[in-house]
Design a protein around this motif. Structure first.
Motif, PDB file in Angstrom:
ATOM      1  N   VAL A  70      25.148   0.001-127.379  1.00 60.86           N
ATOM      2  CA  VAL A  70      24.166  -0.905-128.183  1.00 60.86           C
ATOM      3  C   VAL A  70      24.847  -1.457-128.985  1.00 60.86           C
ATOM      4  O   VAL A  70      23.884  -2.546-129.690  1.00 60.86           O
ATOM      5  CB  VAL A  70      22.713  -0.336-127.875  1.00 60.86           C
ATOM      6  CG1 VAL A  70      21.716  -1.354-128.244  1.00 60.86           C
ATOM      7  CG2 VAL A  70      22.796   0.506-126.126  1.00 60.86           C
ATOM      8  N   ALA A  71      23.779  -0.923-130.382  1.00 63.37           N
ATOM      9  CA  ALA A  71      23.985  -1.123-132.182  1.00 63.37           C
ATOM     10  C   ALA A  71      25.773  -2.625-131.646  1.00 63.37           C
ATOM     11  O   ALA A  71      25.361  -3.569-132.600  1.00 63.37           O
ATOM     12  CB  ALA A  71      24.778  -0.486-132.339  1.00 63.37           C
ATOM     13  N   LEU A  72      26.681  -2.211-130.918  1.00 63.69           N
ATOM     14  CA  LEU A  72      27.655  -3.513-131.141  1.00 63.69           C
ATOM     15  C   LEU A  72      27.076  -4.805-130.292  1.00 63.69           C
ATOM     16  O   LEU A  72      27.509  -5.773-130.871  1.00 63.69           O
ATOM     17  CB  LEU A  72      28.468  -2.525-130.258  1.00 63.69           C
ATOM     18  CG  LEU A  72      30.103  -2.411-131.005  1.00 63.69           C
ATOM     19  CD1 LEU A  72      31.522  -1.350-129.763  1.00 63.69           C
ATOM     20  CD2 LEU A  72      30.583  -3.270-131.919  1.00 63.69           C
ATOM     21  N   VAL A  73      26.439  -4.753-129.653  1.00 61.08           N
ATOM     22  CA  VAL A  73      25.255  -5.995-128.452  1.00 61.08           C
ATOM     23  C   VAL A  73      25.044  -6.331-129.572  1.00 61.08           C
ATOM     24  O   VAL A  73      24.778  -7.812-129.589  1.00 61.08           O
ATOM     25  CB  VAL A  73      25.368  -5.383-127.093  1.00 61.08           C
ATOM     26  CG1 VAL A  73      24.899  -6.249-126.167  1.00 61.08           C
ATOM     27  CG2 VAL A  73      26.458  -5.320-125.969  1.00 61.08           C
ATOM     28  N   ALA A  74      23.740  -4.978-130.537  1.00 55.97           N
ATOM     29  CA  ALA A  74      23.026  -6.158-131.316  1.00 55.97           C
ATOM     30  C   ALA A  74      23.353  -6.912-131.766  1.00 55.97           C
ATOM     31  O   ALA A  74      23.060  -8.198-132.641  1.00 55.97           O
ATOM     32  CB  ALA A  74      22.514  -4.784-131.174  1.00 55.97           C
ATOM     33  N   ALA A  75      25.033  -6.781-132.844  1.00 61.00           N
ATOM     34  CA  ALA A  75      25.441  -7.199-133.945  1.00 61.00           C
ATOM     35  C   ALA A  75      26.529  -8.574-133.613  1.00 61.00           C
ATOM     36  O   ALA A  75      26.406  -9.337-134.440  1.00 61.00           O
ATOM     37  CB  ALA A  75      26.083  -6.248-134.312  1.00 61.00           C
ATOM     38  N   SER A  76      26.928  -7.906-132.298  1.00 61.26           N
ATOM     39  CA  SER A  76      28.145  -9.325-131.472  1.00 61.26           C
ATOM     40  C   SER A  76      27.507  -9.674-131.267  1.00 61.26           C
ATOM     41  O   SER A  76      27.818 -11.369-130.813  1.00 61.26           O
ATOM     42  CB  SER A  76      28.941  -8.408-130.823  1.00 61.26           C
ATOM     43  OG  SER A  76      29.652  -7.227-132.059  1.00 61.26           O
ATOM     44  N   LEU A  77      26.541  -9.912-130.406  1.00 65.55           N
ATOM     45  CA  LEU A  77      25.482 -11.094-129.448  1.00 65.55           C
ATOM     46  C   LEU A  77      25.460 -12.485-130.349  1.00 65.55           C
ATOM     47  O   LEU A  77      26.111 -13.711-129.962  1.00 65.55           O
ATOM     48  CB  LEU A  77      24.960 -11.027-128.482  1.00 65.55           C
ATOM     49  CG  LEU A  77      23.870 -11.685-127.839  1.00 65.55           C
ATOM     50  CD1 LEU A  77      25.409 -12.230-127.191  1.00 65.55           C
ATOM     51  CD2 LEU A  77      23.123 -11.003-127.035  1.00 65.55           C
ATOM     52  N   PRO A  78      24.500 -12.362-131.460  1.00 62.64           N
ATOM     53  CA  PRO A  78      24.350 -13.652-132.127  1.00 62.64           C
ATOM     54  C   PRO A  78      25.820 -14.209-132.767  1.00 62.64           C
ATOM     55  O   PRO A  78      25.798 -15.730-133.661  1.00 62.64           O
ATOM     56  CB  PRO A  78      23.081 -12.569-132.954  1.00 62.64           C
ATOM     57  CG  PRO A  78      22.977 -11.752-132.476  1.00 62.64           C
ATOM     58  CD  PRO A  78      23.533 -11.143-131.551  1.00 62.64           C
TER      59      PRO A  78
END
Length: 485
Positions: free
Chosen positions: A30-38
């Protein structure tokens, strides 16, 4: 020796002196998605316009110079403000500035989609780059603070893959959207992404601060205007004449401003770019190779994506799909490179990755110059360049942070990202100048004449970057297993 940013204790995070709040446990994915999506959204927009450029040339009556500024307005704004955004994030909260950047990016995307002239689109793209400047560097810093130390190398490897994927898939996604909907839609798609990303970031990524210092506004102005002046002079070189007063004066002004910037950074107590960072050999080599990589690759992507349409007659979507041998390889190779770096170090990965890219670019120039080239002939060169990109992204990110103190991680990451963006803007300006000087024109007959020497120049620059990496310390990025006596 560390290979990635160190994180604060998992139990708590300090928001302000004397105030500590409990940290929510968030899955690494989840942290990966939150940081990587933007971050993916910001890197995607570096090149998402490339397959739309022939359409924009027609619908907005844009010149070749205006087409360059549609890309460079974004990259120069992005590059000029990135370190300032990291400084503000350290002072006022990295997550807070990260979210502000996402918001500005989304609003500028709306303005880009509503543009009715080339000038309006260039201005909106500059604002979009300002939003991206707060997104790109802080995403890595926030991710590093959100995952356990034991899984940080893997997380950075995936982050590097997503970053490379954003740049690489820009032409594909841009072509698909332009062909299927309209050129305006390449900007509208950012809005729902931002709407999803903002609450996810606030939930999954803990707030953090770095070293609090004043913003070096004078240094920011000197560096930004210096690079802008150089890029403007290179773009105007063929039209005004390389010996003209405007071009020579623009280059002289740019160099003088950059020299003033270096003097300023040596004397101020709060430098925008602490020059002491470049005393670390791994950091200096990583940035030198990143500059060579960006100049060569960004410039050729700008030209090649148009050649597939103008020279070979493909639609924007067909052109985008045909870049996949180049763009798909990093999805497979970058995570592997991220996992190999702790075992063998980053030097062999960076050297081989840049060498493969140089060979791939030279292959394209050789075939285009022979005349009568068909797409299938370009595939081996595209594949070599793609594999090389995959070997470069994650090890480069690791090398930048490997020997840095934790308080310098945000600044070091921002300096590296800034150099890569400046390289992209310079690459487009330089290779288009080579393209025009060789008689290249935006016609089926004239495009190959300019693309051939431009590809050779790009290959030489990237090849020089491969040689530079040989001075990287062998131990950079390697993790030696600890032994208990």
């Amino acid at each position: 020796m560390t290979i990635a940013p160190s994180a604060p204790p998992r139990s708590a995070v300090t928001d302000a002196p004397g105030r500590v709040r409990a940290r929510r446990t968030v899955p690494v994915a989840v942290a990966l998605v939150a940081a990587s999506l933007p971050m993916f959204m910001a890197t995607l927009d570096n090149l998402v316009m490339t397959t739309a450029l022939p359409v924009l040339r027609t619908e907005l009556s844009a010149s070749l110079e205006q087409l360059q500024w549609m890309v460079n307005a974004y990259t120069l704004s992005f590059a000029s403000l990135m370190i300032a955004a990291a400084t503000l994030g350290d002072r006022f909260g990295r997550r807070r500035v990260f979210v502000i950047g996402i918001t500005v990016f989304a609003l500028a995307s709306i303005a880009s989609a509503l543009s009715s002239s080339a000038e309006m689109l260039i201005a909106a793209r500059a604002l979009q780059g300002a939003g991206a400047a707060a997104v790109m560097p802080l995403s890595l810093t926030l991710l590093a603070g959100a995952v356990p130390a034991a899984r940080r190398a893997m997380a950075i490897g995936i982050w590097g893959a997503v970053s490379g994927l954003g740049v690489a898939l820009g032409p594909v996604i841009g072509g698909a959207v332009v062909d299927g909907i309209s050129w305006e839609a390449i900007f509208w798609i950012n809005v729902p992404v931002a709407i999803v990303a903002i609450p996810l970031v606030r939930w999954a990524l803990p707030e953090s601060h770095g070293r609090r210092q004043s913003l070096d506004v004078l240094g920011l102005v000197l560096a930004g205007t210096g690079v802008l002046s150089l890029v403007w002079a290179i773009i105007r070189g063929n039209d005004d004449g390389w010996g003209s007063a405007r071009v020579v004066g623009g280059m002289a002004l740019g160099l003088a401003l950059l020299a003033g910037f270096l003097l300023r950074e040596q004397r101020t107590d709060h430098p925008l770019v602490p020059l002491r960072l470049f005393r670390v050999r791994s950091f200096s080599i990583a940035n030198a190779s990143a500059l060579a990589f960006s100049i060569g690759v960004f410039g050729v992507v700008f030209l090649l994506s148009q050649f597939l349409q103008i020279g070979l007659g493909y639609t924007p979507l067909e052109a985008g799909v045909r870049t996949l041998p180049w763009t798909a390889a990093p999805m497979l190779v970058a995570p592997v490179a991220g996992m190999l770096a702790p075992r063998i170090g980053v030097r062999p990965l960076l050297a081989s990755g840049l060498a493969l890219q140089a060979l791939g670019l030279a292959w394209q120039g050789l075939l285009v110059g022979q005349g009568g080239v068909v797409y299938v002939d370009l595939v081996p060169g595209l594949a070599m360049a793609g594999i090389g990109m995959g070997l470069t992204f994650a090890p480069s990110a690791t090398a930048v942070l490997a020997d840095m103190a934790p308080d310098d991680h945000g600044t070091a990451s921002s300096v590296n990202a800034t150099i890569r963006e400046i390289g992209g803007a310079l690459g487009i300006a330089v290779l288009v100048a080579v393209f025009q000087a060789a008689g290249g024109t935006l016609t089926p007959e004239g495009y190959a004449a300019g693309l051939e020497p431009a590809a050779y120049v790009a290959a030489a620059i990237v090849g020089l970057g491969a040689l530079v990496t040989l001075w990287m310390p062998r131990s950079t990025g390697r993790v030696v297993p600890s032994t208990t006596v």
